[in-house]
Design a protein around this motif. Structure first.
Motif, PDB file in Angstrom:
ATOM      1  N   ALA A 256       0.838  -1.202   0.000  1.00 24.71           N
ATOM      2  CA  ALA A 256       0.000   0.000   0.000  1.00 24.71           C
ATOM      3  C   ALA A 256       0.873   1.252   0.000  1.00 24.71           C
ATOM      4  CB  ALA A 256      -0.918   0.008   1.217  1.00 24.71           C
ATOM      5  N   ARG A 257       0.465   2.243  -0.746  1.00 24.69           N
ATOM      6  CA  ARG A 257       1.192   3.512  -0.772  1.00 24.69           C
ATOM      7  C   ARG A 257       0.195   4.658  -0.928  1.00 24.69           C
ATOM      8  NH1 ARG A 257       2.492   4.825  -6.474  1.00 24.69           N
ATOM      9  NH2 ARG A 257       1.601   3.194  -7.792  1.00 24.69           N
ATOM     10  N   VAL A 258       0.653   5.851  -0.747  1.00 22.65           N
ATOM     11  CA  VAL A 258      -0.194   7.029  -0.869  1.00 22.65           C
ATOM     12  C   VAL A 258       0.146   7.754  -2.165  1.00 22.65           C
ATOM     13  CG1 VAL A 258      -0.765   9.277   0.120  1.00 22.65           C
ATOM     14  CG2 VAL A 258      -0.497   7.298   1.612  1.00 22.65           C
ATOM     15  N   ILE A 259      -0.882   8.089  -2.926  1.00 22.63           N
ATOM     16  CA  ILE A 259      -0.692   8.782  -4.198  1.00 22.63           C
ATOM     17  C   ILE A 259      -1.707   9.920  -4.316  1.00 22.63           C
ATOM     18  CG2 ILE A 259       0.104   6.653  -5.329  1.00 22.63           C
ATOM     19  CD1 ILE A 259      -2.651   6.583  -6.748  1.00 22.63           C
ATOM     20  N   VAL A 260      -1.569  10.709  -5.355  1.00 19.40           N
ATOM     21  CA  VAL A 260      -2.576  11.707  -5.711  1.00 19.40           C
ATOM     22  C   VAL A 260      -3.134  11.294  -7.073  1.00 19.40           C
ATOM     23  CG1 VAL A 260      -3.076  14.131  -6.181  1.00 19.40           C
ATOM     24  CG2 VAL A 260      -1.357  13.526  -4.467  1.00 19.40           C
ATOM     25  N   PRO A 261      -4.275  10.602  -7.109  1.00 16.44           N
ATOM     26  CA  PRO A 261      -4.843  10.144  -8.379  1.00 16.44           C
ATOM     27  C   PRO A 261      -5.185  11.307  -9.301  1.00 16.44           C
ATOM     28  CG  PRO A 261      -5.896   9.073  -6.498  1.00 16.44           C
ATOM     29  CD  PRO A 261      -5.084  10.200  -5.956  1.00 16.44           C
ATOM     30  N   ARG A 262      -5.071  11.067 -10.584  1.00 20.41           N
ATOM     31  CA  ARG A 262      -5.377  12.110 -11.569  1.00 20.41           C
ATOM     32  C   ARG A 262      -6.816  12.588 -11.449  1.00 20.41           C
ATOM     33  NH1 ARG A 262      -3.646   9.151 -16.982  1.00 20.41           N
ATOM     34  NH2 ARG A 262      -4.553   7.432 -15.758  1.00 20.41           N
TER      35      ARG A 262
END
Length: 292
Positions: A256-262
């Motif tokens: 699991a990781r943290v992203i900023v989805p488009r």
């Protein structure tokens, strides 16, 4: 038979005048037993009792259930739906129900997503009793199933052109399981962590072979997070999805990781399902006299 062994729990806190889900269920034709689950730390509990029949309101001991699971932080508050979700198993058992559906209090609609020919077409549910009965029967199809859920409206953004369709996730089951949980009372599991408790629970138990998934044939619509007072809105307003997303990454750094989805412009957790869930071949695929 379904009505005698099944009930719906609506989890609510601080919203005695805004149980949107209750009205939505009635519009969708639900006629079975239904209870509003509140905690003993809710300052508006008297208003709930004034607004609804006394036998519809169930109050659980929140500090008791908080002491039974890991909140995964050292914050000094109990602003979470985790404890109410865990209490539902005991409430169902005490009231003699074999199956139950736990819902939040802010659902504005339940809809079918496909017509009889399998063509994508959203249509309002009118026979909710039949839908609930079918989901309970599905729970009985495999002892490994911990819970099954309705799909969330956001999973179908873009309709038949949405990413989930293009990635061939539908019409198959999706391992994501949030918001609406169909459960069997005797097949108990425990939710944990203060925020992102649904994600963290299905990932933790999914990683050891328990089955959680959403059925894409039924979708629920929910009021936008943080747009309604009460419930979990104050917790989300305090930290947005920033803190919420990091609970999952902290617990499962290997997948699991943290992203900023488009599509979001905000932080969100991202799961690598290839690493999260075991893939075990059925014994029927084993060659005679040889190990796989």
């Amino acid at each position: 038979m379904m009505n005698k062994s099944f009930c719906i729990f609506i989890i609510s806190h601080g919203r005695p005048d805004k149980i949107v889900t209750l009205r939505t269920l009635k519009k969708c034709g639900y006629t079975g037993p239904l209870f509003i689950v509140c905690d003993n730390e809710d300052k508006t509990i008297d208003k709930y009792r004034a607004n609804f029949p006394s036998d519809m309101i169930v109050v659980f001991d929140k500090p008791k259930y908080a002491a039974m699971v890991d909140s995964c932080d050292n914050f000094q508050n109990r602003r979470t739906t985790t404890h109410a979700r865990n209490a539902c198993f005991d409430i169902a058992k005490e009231k003699g129900f074999d199956y139950f559906l736990m819902l939040d209090d802010d659902y504005t609609g339940f809809r079918h997503t496909f017509d009889r020919e399998g063509v994508f077409k959203r249509e309002k549910i009118r026979l909710m009793d039949d839908v609930c009965s079918a989901f309970c029967k599905f729970l009985e199809s495999d002892l490994r199933i911990a819970s099954i859920c309705f799909l969330q409206g956001g999973d179908l953004m873009g309709g038949a052109e949405c990413t989930n369709f293009k990635d061939n996730i539908f019409p198959f089951k999706k391992r994501k399981a949030m918001n609406s949980f169909f459960c069997k009372t005797s097949r108990r599991f425990w939710f944990f962590s203060r925020l992102n408790e649904d994600v963290n629970t299905y990932l933790s138990l999914g990683s050891i072979g328990k089955l959680f998934f959403s059925i894409p044939d039924i979708v629920l619509n929910q009021a936008q997070t943080q747009s309604t007072s009460g419930g979990m809105s104050d917790a989300y307003l305090a930290s947005g999805t920033y803190v919420k997303s990091f609970y999952t990454t902290m617990l499962f750094p290997s997948f699991a990781r943290v992203i900023v989805p488009r599509s979001m412009n905000r932080l969100h957790h991202k799961i690598s399902w290839n690493n999260a869930i075991p893939k075990i071949l059925d014994e029927s695929f084993k060659k005679h006299g040889q190990d796989v």
